[in-house]
Design a protein around this motif. Structure first.
Motif, PDB file in Angstrom:
ATOM      1  N   VAL A   1       6.527  -5.359  13.622  1.00 22.44           N
ATOM      2  CA  VAL A   1       7.611  -4.387  13.461  1.00 22.44           C
ATOM      3  C   VAL A   1       8.846  -5.066  12.864  1.00 22.44           C
ATOM      4  O   VAL A   1       9.548  -4.476  12.034  1.00 22.44           O
ATOM      5  CB  VAL A   1       7.911  -3.708  14.806  1.00 22.44           C
ATOM      6  CG1 VAL A   1       9.067  -2.749  14.672  1.00 22.44           C
ATOM      7  CG2 VAL A   1       6.692  -2.969  15.299  1.00 22.44           C
ATOM      8  N   ALA A   2       9.114  -6.326  13.262  1.00 23.24           N
ATOM      9  CA  ALA A   2      10.287  -7.019  12.710  1.00 23.24           C
ATOM     10  C   ALA A   2      10.119  -7.251  11.208  1.00 23.24           C
ATOM     11  O   ALA A   2      11.055  -7.043  10.430  1.00 23.24           O
ATOM     12  CB  ALA A   2      10.500  -8.343  13.439  1.00 23.24           C
ATOM     13  N   PHE A   3       8.921  -7.666  10.791  1.00 24.26           N
ATOM     14  CA  PHE A   3       8.699  -7.869   9.353  1.00 24.26           C
ATOM     15  C   PHE A   3       8.815  -6.550   8.596  1.00 24.26           C
ATOM     16  O   PHE A   3       9.361  -6.499   7.494  1.00 24.26           O
ATOM     17  CB  PHE A   3       7.321  -8.493   9.103  1.00 24.26           C
ATOM     18  CG  PHE A   3       7.298  -9.974   9.292  1.00 24.26           C
ATOM     19  CD1 PHE A   3       8.207 -10.785   8.639  1.00 24.26           C
ATOM     20  CD2 PHE A   3       6.356 -10.562  10.109  1.00 24.26           C
ATOM     21  CE1 PHE A   3       8.184 -12.151   8.808  1.00 24.26           C
ATOM     22  CE2 PHE A   3       6.330 -11.933  10.291  1.00 24.26           C
ATOM     23  CZ  PHE A   3       7.245 -12.727   9.633  1.00 24.26           C
ATOM     24  N   TRP A   4       8.294  -5.463   9.207  1.00 22.52           N
ATOM     25  CA  TRP A   4       8.433  -4.157   8.563  1.00 22.52           C
ATOM     26  C   TRP A   4       9.910  -3.820   8.370  1.00 22.52           C
ATOM     27  O   TRP A   4      10.334  -3.452   7.279  1.00 22.52           O
ATOM     28  CB  TRP A   4       7.772  -3.068   9.411  1.00 22.52           C
ATOM     29  CG  TRP A   4       8.258  -1.706   9.049  1.00 22.52           C
ATOM     30  CD1 TRP A   4       7.927  -0.993   7.939  1.00 22.52           C
ATOM     31  CD2 TRP A   4       9.208  -0.910   9.762  1.00 22.52           C
ATOM     32  NE1 TRP A   4       8.605   0.197   7.919  1.00 22.52           N
ATOM     33  CE2 TRP A   4       9.397   0.273   9.026  1.00 22.52           C
ATOM     34  CE3 TRP A   4       9.908  -1.079  10.956  1.00 22.52           C
ATOM     35  CZ2 TRP A   4      10.263   1.274   9.449  1.00 22.52           C
ATOM     36  CZ3 TRP A   4      10.763  -0.081  11.371  1.00 22.52           C
ATOM     37  CH2 TRP A   4      10.935   1.085  10.630  1.00 22.52           C
ATOM     38  N   ARG A   5      10.722  -3.971   9.429  1.00 20.35           N
ATOM     39  CA  ARG A   5      12.112  -3.524   9.382  1.00 20.35           C
ATOM     40  C   ARG A   5      12.953  -4.379   8.429  1.00 20.35           C
ATOM     41  O   ARG A   5      13.824  -3.867   7.732  1.00 20.35           O
ATOM     42  CB  ARG A   5      12.687  -3.568  10.803  1.00 20.35           C
ATOM     43  CG  ARG A   5      14.111  -3.090  10.948  1.00 20.35           C
ATOM     44  CD  ARG A   5      14.223  -1.628  10.593  1.00 20.35           C
ATOM     45  NE  ARG A   5      15.616  -1.217  10.522  1.00 20.35           N
ATOM     46  CZ  ARG A   5      16.396  -1.405   9.457  1.00 20.35           C
ATOM     47  NH1 ARG A   5      15.909  -1.993   8.388  1.00 20.35           N
ATOM     48  NH2 ARG A   5      17.649  -0.985   9.463  1.00 20.35           N
ATOM     49  N   TYR A   6      12.691  -5.692   8.391  1.00 17.30           N
ATOM     50  CA  TYR A   6      13.554  -6.574   7.621  1.00 17.30           C
ATOM     51  C   TYR A   6      13.084  -6.746   6.185  1.00 17.30           C
ATOM     52  O   TYR A   6      13.891  -6.964   5.292  1.00 17.30           O
ATOM     53  CB  TYR A   6      13.629  -7.957   8.288  1.00 17.30           C
ATOM     54  CG  TYR A   6      14.583  -8.001   9.455  1.00 17.30           C
ATOM     55  CD1 TYR A   6      15.888  -8.442   9.294  1.00 17.30           C
ATOM     56  CD2 TYR A   6      14.178  -7.584  10.705  1.00 17.30           C
ATOM     57  CE1 TYR A   6      16.762  -8.482  10.360  1.00 17.30           C
ATOM     58  CE2 TYR A   6      15.040  -7.609  11.773  1.00 17.30           C
ATOM     59  CZ  TYR A   6      16.330  -8.062  11.594  1.00 17.30           C
ATOM     60  OH  TYR A   6      17.192  -8.084  12.647  1.00 17.30           O
ATOM     61  N   ARG A   7      11.758  -6.740   5.963  1.00 16.95           N
ATOM     62  CA  ARG A   7      11.256  -7.083   4.632  1.00 16.95           C
ATOM     63  C   ARG A   7      10.865  -5.857   3.819  1.00 16.95           C
ATOM     64  O   ARG A   7      11.184  -5.780   2.642  1.00 16.95           O
ATOM     65  CB  ARG A   7      10.055  -8.031   4.742  1.00 16.95           C
ATOM     66  CG  ARG A   7      10.342  -9.295   5.501  1.00 16.95           C
ATOM     67  CD  ARG A   7      11.297 -10.201   4.799  1.00 16.95           C
ATOM     68  NE  ARG A   7      10.746 -10.753   3.570  1.00 16.95           N
ATOM     69  CZ  ARG A   7      11.408 -11.600   2.789  1.00 16.95           C
ATOM     70  NH1 ARG A   7      12.635 -11.973   3.112  1.00 16.95           N
ATOM     71  NH2 ARG A   7      10.878 -12.068   1.706  1.00 16.95           N
ATOM     72  N   THR A   8      10.132  -4.926   4.411  1.00 22.36           N
ATOM     73  CA  THR A   8       9.650  -3.777   3.641  1.00 22.36           C
ATOM     74  C   THR A   8       9.901  -2.476   4.385  1.00 22.36           C
ATOM     75  O   THR A   8       8.961  -1.779   4.759  1.00 22.36           O
ATOM     76  CB  THR A   8       8.138  -3.905   3.361  1.00 22.36           C
ATOM     77  OG1 THR A   8       7.469  -4.034   4.635  1.00 22.36           O
ATOM     78  CG2 THR A   8       7.798  -5.072   2.488  1.00 22.36           C
ATOM     79  N   PRO A   9      11.185  -2.126   4.623  1.00 18.73           N
ATOM     80  CA  PRO A   9      11.428  -0.890   5.381  1.00 18.73           C
ATOM     81  C   PRO A   9      10.982   0.367   4.636  1.00 18.73           C
ATOM     82  O   PRO A   9      10.819   1.415   5.249  1.00 18.73           O
ATOM     83  CB  PRO A   9      12.940  -0.901   5.599  1.00 18.73           C
ATOM     84  CG  PRO A   9      13.465  -1.796   4.554  1.00 18.73           C
ATOM     85  CD  PRO A   9      12.417  -2.813   4.264  1.00 18.73           C
ATOM     86  N   GLN A  10      10.752   0.256   3.304  1.00 18.52           N
ATOM     87  CA  GLN A  10      10.343   1.468   2.575  1.00 18.52           C
ATOM     88  C   GLN A  10       8.857   1.728   2.711  1.00 18.52           C
ATOM     89  O   GLN A  10       8.390   2.832   2.435  1.00 18.52           O
ATOM     90  CB  GLN A  10      10.775   1.385   1.108  1.00 18.52           C
ATOM     91  CG  GLN A  10      10.022   0.374   0.258  1.00 18.52           C
ATOM     92  CD  GLN A  10      10.473  -1.066   0.529  1.00 18.52           C
ATOM     93  OE1 GLN A  10      11.359  -1.281   1.344  1.00 18.52           O
ATOM     94  NE2 GLN A  10       9.853  -2.023  -0.134  1.00 18.52           N
ATOM     95  N   MET A  11       8.070   0.690   3.130  1.00 21.49           N
ATOM     96  CA  MET A  11       6.640   0.905   3.363  1.00 21.49           C
ATOM     97  C   MET A  11       6.410   0.911   4.872  1.00 21.49           C
ATOM     98  O   MET A  11       6.894   0.047   5.582  1.00 21.49           O
ATOM     99  CB  MET A  11       5.825  -0.219   2.725  1.00 21.49           C
ATOM    100  CG  MET A  11       5.884  -0.187   1.216  1.00 21.49           C
ATOM    101  SD  MET A  11       5.559  -1.815   0.561  1.00 21.49           S
ATOM    102  CE  MET A  11       3.887  -2.048   1.093  1.00 21.49           C
ATOM    103  N   ILE A  12       5.621   1.873   5.354  1.00 18.92           N
ATOM    104  CA  ILE A  12       5.498   2.063   6.793  1.00 18.92           C
ATOM    105  C   ILE A  12       4.330   1.253   7.374  1.00 18.92           C
ATOM    106  O   ILE A  12       4.042   1.327   8.563  1.00 18.92           O
ATOM    107  CB  ILE A  12       5.361   3.575   7.090  1.00 18.92           C
ATOM    108  CG1 ILE A  12       5.831   3.904   8.498  1.00 18.92           C
ATOM    109  CG2 ILE A  12       3.948   4.051   6.855  1.00 18.92           C
ATOM    110  CD1 ILE A  12       7.312   3.823   8.684  1.00 18.92           C
ATOM    111  N   GLY A  13       3.684   0.442   6.515  1.00 18.67           N
ATOM    112  CA  GLY A  13       2.464  -0.255   6.937  1.00 18.67           C
ATOM    113  C   GLY A  13       2.607  -1.073   8.205  1.00 18.67           C
ATOM    114  O   GLY A  13       1.689  -1.106   9.025  1.00 18.67           O
ATOM    115  N   GLY A  14       3.750  -1.743   8.387  1.00 19.00           N
ATOM    116  CA  GLY A  14       3.920  -2.575   9.579  1.00 19.00           C
ATOM    117  C   GLY A  14       3.804  -1.764  10.852  1.00 19.00           C
ATOM    118  O   GLY A  14       3.123  -2.171  11.801  1.00 19.00           O
TER     119      GLY A  14
END
Lengths: 169, 102
Positions: free
Chosen positions: B47-60
């Motif tokens: 979830v941290a990688f999703w929020r910080y690196r790719t918030p536009q992709m929901i994959g995390g």
């Protein structure tokens, strides 16, 4: 220090302390109760990361189902609630060494990564992670296949758990 | 604001504590609790990688949902196995369950 940073440090210390109690507590019921504290700290982090759905799922599934299942199993198998002998095996010193080495290696490798100190960028005003997650989980272009596979896995685990724990007369 | 590194250090620490529990504890139920801590550390990372690196992709987040399902399946089957072993051998110490050891 902003209030969010202080909140982070307090919750992180609480979660890690509870996790240490989980792995070191002699009474397994206490372990399970400390596990609930630790899982709740993780739910707070999900909320801090603006993953509200996952924070709710963490409380409902992990605390409401998994931790309670642990407590039930400890109660059903009465003799194991208190370990009779030592609660660690004879290799516990090596286990500490392995855990510390893994932690140091993870931090060391990640510190060399260019994204190490990425700062939080605010989500756009139109962004709605909850809606995006809901669509992504059922969209054929995204994650519908893993989602359905997860449901098949849960069904198989349900049947398997019943079969394994069945007491044959 | 909190940089990404704080979350990474936290989840590495949580993972290591869970790893220690898995390696050092004798009781099989305690080993399963250690696995739960490790899975939670993985989820924090996703979830941290999703929020910080790719918030536009929901994959995390989608991946974290799958990890939830796998964790629930794992703990249900694992605890069923522990109950079954306890019935037959009257013990859940991991080093006494040696039927397949040779």
């Amino acid at each position: 220090m902003t209030p969010v940073q202080i909140l982070f440090i307090v919750v992180a210390a609480m979660t890690l302390g509870a996790a240490l109690m989980v792995v070191s507590s002699r009474n397994l019921v206490h372990s399970a109760l400390w596990l609930i504290v630790s899982l709740f700290g993780v739910a707070v982090f999900f909320a801090l990361l603006q993953a509200g759905f996952l924070a709710v799922v963490q409380v409902v599934i992990y605390i409401g189902a998994i931790a309670i299942l642990f407590i039930f199993v400890v109660m059903l198998t009465r003799k194991i609630a208190q370990d009779s002998g030592p609660r660690f095996n004879e290799n516990w010193v090596w286990a500490i060494v392995v855990a510390v080495v893994v932690f140091a290696a993870l931090v060391w490798i990640l510190m060399g990564w260019q994204g190490w100190s990425t700062q939080l960028a605010p989500l756009g005003p139109a962004a709605d992670p909850l809606r995006e997650l809901g669509i992504a989980l059922v969209s054929p272009n995204a994650y519908v296949l893993p989602f359905e596979l997860a449901s098949v896995l849960l069904l198989a685990a349900l049947i398997g758990a019943v079969m394994v724990a069945w007491e044959r007369k | 604001m909190i940089p990404l590194s704080w979350y990474l250090v936290f989840s590495a620490a949580l993972f290591s504590i869970g790893l220690y529990g898995v390696l050092a504890r004798k009781n099989a139920v305690a080993i399963l609790m250690g696995i739960e801590l490790m899975l939670n550390a993985v989820n924090i990372n996703l979830v941290a990688f999703w929020r910080y690196r790719t918030p536009q992709m929901i994959g995390g987040q989608a991946f974290a949902v799958i990890v939830f399902a796998v964790a629930a399946a794992e703990v249900a089957v694992g605890l069923a196995l522990i109950i079954s072993v306890y019935r037959r051998r009257d013990s859940v110490a991991a080093d006494e369950i040696d039927l397949m050891k040779w």
